[in-house]
Design an enzyme around this catalytic site. Structure first.
Site, mmCIF file in Angstrom:
data_model
loop_
_atom_site.group_PDB
_atom_site.id
_atom_site.type_symbol
_atom_site.label_atom_id
_atom_site.label_comp_id
_atom_site.label_asym_id
_atom_site.label_seq_id
_atom_site.Cartn_x
_atom_site.Cartn_y
_atom_site.Cartn_z
ATOM 1 N N ASP A 170 31.426 43.562 43.039
ATOM 2 C CA ASP A 170 32.099 42.789 41.989
ATOM 3 C C ASP A 170 31.074 42.372 40.934
ATOM 4 O O ASP A 170 29.961 41.934 41.270
ATOM 5 C CB ASP A 170 32.764 41.550 42.603
ATOM 6 N N ILE A 171 31.440 42.528 39.653
ATOM 7 C CA ILE A 171 30.546 42.122 38.565
ATOM 8 C C ILE A 171 30.548 40.598 38.466
ATOM 9 O O ILE A 171 31.612 39.980 38.345
ATOM 10 C CB ILE A 171 30.988 42.744 37.231
ATOM 11 N N ARG B 13 19.506 48.822 46.628
ATOM 12 C CA ARG B 13 19.085 49.676 45.518
ATOM 13 C C ARG B 13 20.114 49.653 44.387
ATOM 14 O O ARG B 13 19.755 49.608 43.206
ATOM 15 C CB ARG B 13 18.870 51.108 46.019
ATOM 16 N N ASN C 281 33.918 38.798 29.001
ATOM 17 C CA ASN C 281 35.108 39.054 28.179
ATOM 18 C C ASN C 281 35.338 37.944 27.164
ATOM 19 O O ASN C 281 35.664 38.202 25.997
ATOM 20 C CB ASN C 281 36.341 39.204 29.073
ATOM 21 N N HIS D 264 37.104 42.067 24.956
ATOM 22 C CA HIS D 264 37.478 43.071 25.965
ATOM 23 C C HIS D 264 36.855 44.445 25.730
ATOM 24 O O HIS D 264 36.527 45.134 26.708
ATOM 25 C CB HIS D 264 39.002 43.178 26.050
ATOM 26 N N GLU E 227 37.285 44.278 37.910
ATOM 27 C CA GLU E 227 35.838 44.478 37.869
ATOM 28 C C GLU E 227 35.275 44.684 39.274
ATOM 29 O O GLU E 227 34.105 44.443 39.531
ATOM 30 C CB GLU E 227 35.145 43.282 37.203
ATOM 31 N N ASP F 164 34.954 46.369 28.656
ATOM 32 C CA ASP F 164 35.189 47.743 29.123
ATOM 33 C C ASP F 164 33.890 48.541 29.165
ATOM 34 O O ASP F 164 33.654 49.328 30.089
ATOM 35 C CB ASP F 164 36.200 48.444 28.210
#
Length: 452
Positions: A318-319, A381, A326, A331, A361, A335
């Site tokens: 997950d980012i 990594r 955003n 947006h 995400e 993206d």
């Protein structure tokens, strides 16, 4: 695509060689005594072979039209092959009549020539109608004929053409059309040059128009080019029937069979390619072009149900603080961040690992034949690469550095269902985010105990 083409081409080539061998063996054991003629059994074999080839082409084109009803030209093109089937059936019946000695050879040869002429004309005209529809579909222009009118015209040539040919055959002496006749020497067939010239001119016109509008693209209309070009060749051979009856017949029919087989290969490869593209679209995420959530869970289901005891790993990534990205940059930038992270993850994992977008995400990675230590090293990594490469890197045009959190579970048991495995990985991700983000939490399913 190339592999499919080679497999189908090889099958067709073997079938063609086998068929030619049967024809040659049949001709060898049925050599006539005085007359230099083609054995009727050989004629029947060729007609039946062409019948089945056109049947396959008709079915494939109808299925392709059902698959994409916007391409009405494919429906008309299928009717062109259907018309050939009707004429082949009639020709086989006529050949049976001479075998049963109901008609003289001269009358039968002329009737066969009449139905051949109408078969060629119907095939050419229907392909031309399909081409007109294809051009209007490509240019988005209004067609000269409506779809209903085009369908009516096509059906007339499919079913009305054989009726007209029947009227002009020996069944009605007052309307009988004389196209070909037997010579006094060796029973050879001689065509009237004017009718042959008409067929050659029609096919040359179709060939020129098709090349002008469609060129030599590798698609269905490339097959039409093959049909038209070969039709010109084997119809030209009719002009030499008076001198080389048997050899010319074998050459012309071989050209026709090979052309139809080639077209069938082109049609099959094109349709399989279109189906593959559709399947690929159904399994891909439109933004990142990696696999989507449905495909990921399908593969996870297959892996979890496997009888093999090799360990595999499910990672959920997950980012971090993506909503802030955003809200700050908009947006479109969000993206771009997603595509950047996907690109880095894809370069960090192994070629056989499966990467999918499972949420806005969130991304999932399915890794096979991997233990806990190697999974942890790979996850670290990936995390380090995302953090390092998104900061001040001209390769990725994003305004700020981003980080990701990773939760993973390694298992070799097949007792858990896919949802349970995914939930364990998601819980590991939750732990990574709750304990500071930008970190990796990897659990072995045997040692991972959830809180009640």
């Amino acid at each position: 695509m190339e592999k499919d083409y080679l497999r189908i081409s090889s099958t067709v080539l073997v079938s063609l060689l086998f068929g030619l061998a049967l024809v040659l063996v049949n001709s060898w054991f049925n050599q006539p005594g005085v007359e230099e003629v083609v054995p009727r059994s050989t004629y029947l074999m060729v007609m039946i072979a062409l019948f089945f080839i056109d049947t396959v082409a008709f079915i494939f084109m109808q299925l392709y039209f059902i698959y994409d009803r916007r391409q009405f030209s494919n429906c008309v093109l299928s009717l062109a092959f259907l018309s050939c089937l009707i004429y082949f059936v009639i020709t086989v019946i006529i050949i049976q009549q001479i075998i049963e000695e109901r008609l003289t050879s001269s009358v039968v040869q002329n009737d066969i020539a009449i139905y051949y002429l109408f078969r060629q004309m119907s095939l050419c005209i229907l392909i031309f109608l399909a081409l007109v529809n294809k051009v209007s579909e490509n240019t988005k222009q209004r067609n000269l004929f409506s779809k209903k009118m085009t369908l009516c015209i096509s059906l007339f040539f499919v079913f009305g053409g054989p009726i007209v040919a029947h009227i002009l055959s020996s069944h009605y002496e007052s309307y009988n059309l004389h196209i070909a006749e037997l010579t006094n020497e060796n029973g050879q067939v001689v065509w009237k040059a004017s009718y042959v010239t008409i067929m050659i001119f029609m096919w040359l016109t179709l060939l020129s128009v098709n090349l002008y509008f469609n060129g030599l693209r590798y698609d269905i209309w490339n097959g039409v080019t093959v049909i038209a070009f070969c039709a010109v060749l084997y119809n030209i051979s009719l002009l030499f029937m008076s001198r080389y009856s048997v050899s010319t017949w074998y050459i012309s029919r071989t050209i026709e069979v090979v052309s139809k087989l080639t077209v069938m290969v082109i049609f099959m490869c094109h349709i399989f390619s279109a189906l593959r593209v559709t399947k690929n679209i159904a399994h891909r995420d439109p933004l990142t072009n990696i696999f989507n959530r449905n495909y990921f869970f399908n593969e996870l289901t297959v892996q979890s149900a496997s009888a093999q005891k090799t360990p595999y790993c499910v990672m959920i990534m997950d980012i971090d603080h993506f909503k802030k990205v955003n809200d700050t940059w908009g947006h479109p930038v969000g993206d771009q961040v997603i595509k950047t992270v996907v690109n880095i993850i894809g370069k960090s994992i192994r070629p056989d690992d499966l990467l999918a977008r499972v949420g806005g995400e969130e991304f999932g990675v399915l890794l096979t034949d991997i233990d806990t230590e190697r999974a942890k090293a790979l996850a670290e990594r990936i995390r380090e690469n995302v953090e390092r490469l998104t900061g001040d890197n001209p390769e990725y045009a994003i305004p700020q550095k981003v980080t990701i959190s990773i939760g993973a579970v390694v298992t070799q048991e097949n007792a858990l269902n896919p949802n349970e495995i995914y939930r364990l990985a998601d819980n590991a991700l939750y732990e990574a985010k709750e304990t500071g983000r930008n970190k990796v939490v990897v659990r072995d399913v045997v040692n991972f105990c959830e809180s009640p």
